[in-house]
Design an enzyme around this catalytic site. Sequence first.
Site, PDB file in Angstrom:
ATOM      1  N   HIS A  28      25.387  14.120 -38.981  1.00 45.56           N
ATOM      2  CA  HIS A  28      24.356  13.897 -39.987  1.00 45.56           C
ATOM      3  C   HIS A  28      23.432  15.107 -40.060  1.00 45.56           C
ATOM      4  CE1 HIS A  28      25.488   9.623 -39.625  1.00 45.56           C
ATOM      5  NE2 HIS A  28      25.403   9.800 -38.316  1.00 45.56           N
ATOM      6  N   THR A  72      21.127   6.564 -43.600  1.00 47.09           N
ATOM      7  CA  THR A  72      20.394   5.544 -44.344  1.00 47.09           C
ATOM      8  C   THR A  72      18.967   5.981 -44.640  1.00 47.09           C
ATOM      9  OG1 THR A  72      19.715   4.444 -42.299  1.00 47.09           O
ATOM     10  CG2 THR A  72      21.731   3.675 -43.329  1.00 47.09           C
ATOM     11  N   ASP A 244      28.738  12.373 -33.920  1.00 44.36           N
ATOM     12  CA  ASP A 244      27.580  11.591 -34.348  1.00 44.36           C
ATOM     13  C   ASP A 244      26.274  12.364 -34.145  1.00 44.36           C
ATOM     14  OD1 ASP A 244      26.733   9.173 -35.606  1.00 44.36           O
ATOM     15  OD2 ASP A 244      25.839   8.530 -33.724  1.00 44.36           O
TER      16      ASP A 244
END
Length: 290
Positions: A28, A72, A244
Amino acid sequence: MPDYLPFDPNPRAPNPKPPASSCDSQFHVFGPATQYPVRAGAAYEMPTATIDAALRLHRTLGIERGVIVQATTYGADHQVVLDALQAAGPGYRGCANALVLLDGTDNELEKLDAAGIKGARFNRQGLGVSMSEKEFAHAIARIRELGWYAKFQPEATGIMDQLPMFQSLDIPVMLDHMGRPDPRLGTADPSLNAVLELLKKGNVWVMLSLTEKVSRDGAPWDDVVPIAQAYIESAPDRIVWGSDWPHPVSVKQPPNEGDLVEQLYRYAPSDALLKKILVDNPAAFFGFDK
């Protein structure tokens, strides 16, 4: 909103380096907040973790490809991923947040597709992102039209409550974080067994990621090794690996990425398996060879 810990600023190179064209299939990017403000009502906000920092990490690890997954934090606003893809170059792809499938126009979705975004992630409800059955059906229909894959983030307790969402889908499906099994339950774990059943279908793939949170014993994460190896044995051609990074919502210090790559070496102890997981499988699923 609690404060979450940043990534390890001093990643070390794994020994040995991974094979050429290796892929980090999930990471991310966050911030800077002045340029990419978080959406109203976001469940969390992370310390800055830019695409430049991610690319430095990948150079250290020997990673040449990657998939930038929309957090998100930003909801349906994908500018942070679009800018990151432009900076990263042709060896990188993106994965959208599935919310964009509800309200995004055809032009907006075509823009994402052209930029290298080839899938959409359905996040766990604990992060404040959920859909009704009608909305979910609409999102899946748009994924099918685009020729994308659907990606599912398991709940912290595993995948059993989400199983009806994806067990009957006929499009490519990627399950994050090994399905979040509980290593303490061993072969009796329902999430583990559900994933193994899903892997008998030709359209379901599993990502080996979140080792440090799946583990109940802590580093060196011995309790996760048999889980990962069971998946690899079941479907060696449909397993990928993701760091991740920068490890969102971590309340304990995130691991060093060099340790995570070397953990993968324990999961896949042969050069042939390692090449499948890091090179061949992600190339096929994310379309790097097209």
